[in-house]
Structure formats: structure tokens, C-alpha cells
Scaffold this active site. Structure first.
Site, mmCIF file in Angstrom:
data_model
loop_
_atom_site.group_PDB
_atom_site.id
_atom_site.type_symbol
_atom_site.label_atom_id
_atom_site.label_comp_id
_atom_site.label_asym_id
_atom_site.label_seq_id
_atom_site.Cartn_x
_atom_site.Cartn_y
_atom_site.Cartn_z
ATOM 1 N N SER A 1 -14.224 1.293 4.558
ATOM 2 C CA SER A 1 -13.035 0.471 4.363
ATOM 3 C C SER A 1 -12.301 0.246 5.674
ATOM 4 O O SER A 1 -11.850 -0.877 5.963
ATOM 5 C CB SER A 1 -12.103 1.144 3.344
ATOM 6 O OG SER A 1 -10.860 0.474 3.269
ATOM 7 N N TYR B 1 0.844 -1.197 0.000
ATOM 8 C CA TYR B 1 0.000 0.000 0.000
ATOM 9 C C TYR B 1 0.879 1.246 0.000
ATOM 10 O O TYR B 1 0.680 2.163 -0.804
ATOM 11 C CB TYR B 1 -0.912 -0.005 1.225
ATOM 12 C CG TYR B 1 -1.796 1.214 1.340
ATOM 13 C CD1 TYR B 1 -2.865 1.418 0.474
ATOM 14 C CD2 TYR B 1 -1.569 2.165 2.339
ATOM 15 C CE1 TYR B 1 -3.672 2.531 0.588
ATOM 16 C CE2 TYR B 1 -2.376 3.272 2.461
ATOM 17 C CZ TYR B 1 -3.433 3.461 1.588
ATOM 18 O OH TYR B 1 -4.233 4.572 1.690
#
Length: 243
Positions: free
Chosen positions: A182, A145
Site C-alpha cells: 500500500s 484517514y
């Protein structure tokens, strides 16, 4: 933002949704896009806002959207995925998916829409949602990420450098920990939701999570005429996390 047209990706929830709604409130005509049309349809009926299904992993769909919508004034790239783990937890498929959604999708959207913006020659604002993770500081267990969001910073600065003399501005927003669906999913998957939430809150010196609306407020600034002297920059909104 009256008279401006904006396209927002991943607008069904979280930062994308808050940004699309904020733009509409400010007077922009907004095309809110997402792959999740059921969730996106909740925005139907919002004044000055229309919804459109768009899978940003589908290059043909992106090119079609650009052809249909033509020269817009604002593009906000919000689509992204947070993979948990170190380099040892990152398989090739994890790397590929993270870079496809977090970086390649932005590349495709910008490349598809940019020719019409240049041909019109009236300028535009491109806003990419990055993260403080690795693009500003290293965050544990956010290897791929962080790598992908660091790439977003490079993409942003390169687009800004190449087209600033043509009136195209490109900036990135780097949020800290934001309360979104999320995040809720990641907390629920942790095995100890209460401890995970406390840990997420604790890493913000301000002592709370950020809100999607606070990120949207920065997007409104970058999309509007007040920021016309700003391009190629990263804008950190992180509750003091990188102070």
C-alpha cells in the site's frame, strides 16, 4: 499460541499477511481472509493456515463467516484504506468509503463473531489495527484517514470496557510508517517516488520504515497468554515518530 484459532482480515499482503504467518509459526490455527483471493492463495500450503475469501464491506459475507467458523480465540482487524488530503480534498464519497472500510468493517466483524465468544465463555483477544495518524497525533494530509483511525480507538476502548468482565480483551495497534505494498502504491502515485520515499523515511526518528513483521510481533503478544492483563489500550509501534 498452540490450540488457539485466529481470524485475520486483509491477510493477502502487508501487516495482515505478516500477522497471519506469525500466528501460524507460533502454533495457532489461522484463517487468513481477504477480498483478493488470487493474492491470498499465495499463502496456501502454509502449515496450520487456511485461506478464505471475505469482503469486509459485505455484511452478509461477514455473518456467514462467523456462522461457519464459530467461537475463535483471536480476531485481527487489518483491513483499511489511506486517503490522501485535507478536509478540503475529502468528498462525501471519500468519507463514506474510508469509514466503511476502516471502521464499519471492524464493527461488523466484531459484532458477528462476539456472540459465539460470549457463549463459549473462555475469553478471546480482539486486535484492531489503527494508526498513529490522529489517534495519537495529527498527520498532514491524512484528514479522513486520521478521523477514521481515531474512531477505531474509540471502538476498541468501548468493546474492551463492555466485555472485559466476560474475558474479552480488545486492544489496538498504532503503527507508524510501515513498508507495505500500500505504501509503495502511494509513493508511486506521488509523481516523485524518490522524494516521497525520503519524506516517509525522514519522519521516523529511527531513520527507517517499519516492517510488517514488527507490527505482527506486537499482535503475537496481544493474542497470546502473556498479555491477559492488557485490554482497552493503544500500542504504538512507530520508530519514535510520536516521541
Amino acid at each position: 499460541m498452540s490450540g488457539k484459532t485466529a481470524v485475520v482480515t486483509a491477510a493477502a499482503q502487508g501487516i495482515g499477511r505478516a500477522t497471519a504467518l506469525a500466528f501460524a509459526r507460533e502454533g495457532a490455527t489461522v484463517v487468513a481472509t481477504d477480498v483478493n483471493l488470487d493474492k491470498l492463495s499465495e499463502l496456501e500450503g502454509t502449515e496450520r493456515l487456511t485461506v478464505r475469501r471475505l469482503d469486509v464491506l459485505d455484511p452478509r459475507a461477514i455473518r456467514q463467516a462467523a456462522a461457519d467458523l464459530g467461537a475463535v480465540d483471536i480476531i485481527v482487524n487489518c483491513a483499511g484504506f489511506v486517503h490522501h488530503g485535507t478536509i478540503l480534498d475529502c468528498e462525501e464519497k471519500d468519507w463514506d468509503f474510508s469509514f466503511d472500510l476502516n471502521v464499519r468493517a471492524m464493527y461488523r466483524v466484531i459484532k458477528a463473531f462476539l456472540p459465539a465468544l460470549l457463549e463459549r465463555d473462555q475469553g478471546a483477544s480482539i486486535i484492531n489495527i489503527a494508526s498513529i495518524a490522529s489517534s495519537v497525533r495529527g498527520i498532514p494530509n491524512r484528514f479522513v484517514y486520521g478521523a477514521s483511525k481515531a474512531a477505531v480507538i474509540g471502538l476498541t476502548k468501548s468493546v474492551a470496557a463492555d466485555f472485559m468482565t466476560r474475558g474479552i480483551r480488545c486492544n489496538a495497534i498504532c503503527p507508524g510508517t510501515i513498508q507495505t505494498p500500500s505504501l509503495d502504491e502511494r509513493i508511486a502515485a506521488s509523481g516523485d517516488a524518490e522524494a516521497a520515499r525520503k519524506a516517509f523515511v525522514a519522519r521516523q526518528p529511527l531513520g527507517r520504515l517499519g516492517t510488517p513483521e514488527e507490527i505482527a510481533a506486537m499482535a503475537v503478544y496481544l493474542a497470546g497468554d502473556e498479555s491477559t492483563f492488557t485490554t482497552g489500550q493503544i500500542h504504538v509501534v512507530d520508530g519514535g515518530m510520536t516521541t
